[in-house]
Design an enzyme around this catalytic site. Structure first.
Site, PDB file in Angstrom:
ATOM      1  N   GLU A 161     -12.925  -1.297  -4.663  1.00 31.61           N
ATOM      2  CA  GLU A 161     -13.287  -2.150  -3.463  1.00 31.61           C
ATOM      3  C   GLU A 161     -14.974  -2.415  -3.744  1.00 31.61           C
ATOM      4  OE1 GLU A 161     -12.090  -3.084  -0.465  1.00 31.61           O
ATOM      5  OE2 GLU A 161     -10.074  -2.873  -1.622  1.00 31.61           O
ATOM      6  N   CYS A 171       0.917  -1.253   0.064  1.00 34.77           N
ATOM      7  CA  CYS A 171       0.140   0.078  -0.092  1.00 34.77           C
ATOM      8  C   CYS A 171       0.785   1.312   0.055  1.00 34.77           C
ATOM      9  CB  CYS A 171      -0.986  -0.065   1.325  1.00 34.77           C
ATOM     10  SG  CYS A 171      -1.898   1.541   1.612  1.00 34.77           S
ATOM     11  N   HIS A 173      -4.548   0.020  -5.766  1.00 33.23           N
ATOM     12  CA  HIS A 173      -5.636  -0.371  -6.205  1.00 33.23           C
ATOM     13  C   HIS A 173      -5.710   0.178  -7.741  1.00 33.23           C
ATOM     14  CE1 HIS A 173      -6.999  -0.544  -2.083  1.00 33.23           C
ATOM     15  NE2 HIS A 173      -8.228  -0.935  -2.530  1.00 33.23           N
ATOM     16  N   CYS A 204      -0.931   3.968  -6.240  1.00 36.84           N
ATOM     17  CA  CYS A 204      -1.834   3.112  -5.310  1.00 36.84           C
ATOM     18  C   CYS A 204      -2.148   1.955  -5.979  1.00 36.84           C
ATOM     19  CB  CYS A 204      -3.180   4.117  -5.416  1.00 36.84           C
ATOM     20  SG  CYS A 204      -4.489   3.014  -4.568  1.00 36.84           S
TER      21      CYS A 204
HETATM   22  N1  DGL Z   1      -4.071   0.722  -1.911  1.00 35.56           N
HETATM   23  C1  DGL Z   1      -3.585   1.709  -0.992  1.00 35.56           C
HETATM   24  C2  DGL Z   1      -2.362   2.563  -1.854  1.00 35.56           C
HETATM   25  O1  DGL Z   1      -1.728   1.963  -2.439  1.00 35.56           O
HETATM   26  C3  DGL Z   1      -4.469   2.305  -0.134  1.00 35.56           C
HETATM   27  C4  DGL Z   1      -5.676   3.080  -0.866  1.00 35.56           C
HETATM   28  C5  DGL Z   1      -6.674   3.435   0.126  1.00 35.56           C
HETATM   29  O2  DGL Z   1      -7.087   2.872   1.049  1.00 35.56           O
HETATM   30  O3  DGL Z   1      -6.876   4.862  -0.066  1.00 35.56           O
HETATM   31  O4  DGL Z   1      -2.424   3.788  -1.353  1.00 35.56           O
END
Ligand code: DGL
Length: 257
Positions: free
Chosen positions: A151, A73, A185, A183
């Protein structure tokens, strides 16, 4: 020790983009994956909250005998990795927006970074950008609601494309030739991203680099596993089975951390 699992965590399913790279490069490792979905998204949380969650999850993973922890993350890495390294003796591998390879590969001298508010406002990100800002122009953009779309299982949806078009519009007015996904995600938004970005823009994601660094560390400490290969998944919220199934995961246990 070498048979102990690797711990991997993220605020949710985003870290699975890193896990896929780890599984590919290190197929014989056992892995414990934690999605902190009860506290997701991290992107809008304060540095203190992110440190608190990262600390609690790392503690839990260490109680499960993890020999190394991958912070899958960017938001947790850029806000909490120094705290984690100063607190625990287990080695940590983090993930940060890959500005360096983008800067080295850029012909136009302009690169874009799409990340959460928490990552872009962190001291670590500011410092890394400063290091490269001498040679190139870095255009940053907060991704609005993109983590939530992933999500909710809507990564490949018209809403995702609409939101990405809005977020990317300012940087696309400049001649960027690399877009750094800051990120974990965001690699899951690859399809809408590809339909929006001009053909000359390279998407940079560093899941593979994290897997390589994990392998290097395990090798140097002589704790590579040659006989494992299982992954156990945990969520801090009641698992949304339909969502996890979209990512090929059938069994997820709820755990209170
Ligand atoms: N997947 C995460 C990242 O790489 C966190 C994103 C989140 O929860 O806002 O920053």
């Amino acid at each position: 020790m070498h048979k102990n699992p690797i711990g991997v965590f993220d605020s949710g399913v985003g870290g699975l983009s890193v896990l896929y790279a780890i599984r590919k490069m290190l197929p014989n490792e056992d892995v414990i994956y934690v999605a902190d979905q009860a506290f997701s998204p991290y992107g809008k949380r304060t540095k203190e909250e992110i440190i608190k969650r990262s600390d609690a999850i790392s503690n839990w993973l260490i109680s499960k005998n993890c020999k190394l922890i991958v912070v899958a993350c960017n938001t947790a890495t850029t806000n909490a990795i120094s705290h984690l390294r100063n607190t625990f003796t287990v080695p940590f591998v983090g993930i940060e927006p890959a500005i360096k390879p983008a800067a080295l590969g850029s012909k136009t001298g302009v690169v874009g970074v799409l990340a959460t508010e928490g990552t872009l406002s962190s001291e670590l990100f500011q410092a890394t950008t400063q290091d490269h800002a001498k040679d190139i122009e870095v255009i940053t953009q907060i991704g609005h609601g993109l983590v939530a779309l992933v999500e909710e299982g809507n990564a490949d949806s018209p809403q995702a494309e609409i939101q990405l078009r809005k977020d990317l519009a300012p940087m696309l007015k400049k001649p960027i030739d690399h877009l750094v996904l800051g990120c974990t995600h965001y690699p899951f938004l690859n399809k809408p991203l590809k339909s929006i970005l001009p053909k000359n823009v390279t998407i940079v994601d560093c899941g593979e680099a994290v897997a390589k660094q994990t392998k290097r560390l395990l090798e140097s400490r002589e704790i590579l596993n040659t006989v494992g290969g299982r992954t156990n998944y945990y969520s801090t919220a009641f698992p949304n089975k339909k969502l996890w199934k979209m990512f090929g995961v059938i069994e997820v246990n709820q755990t209170a951390i």
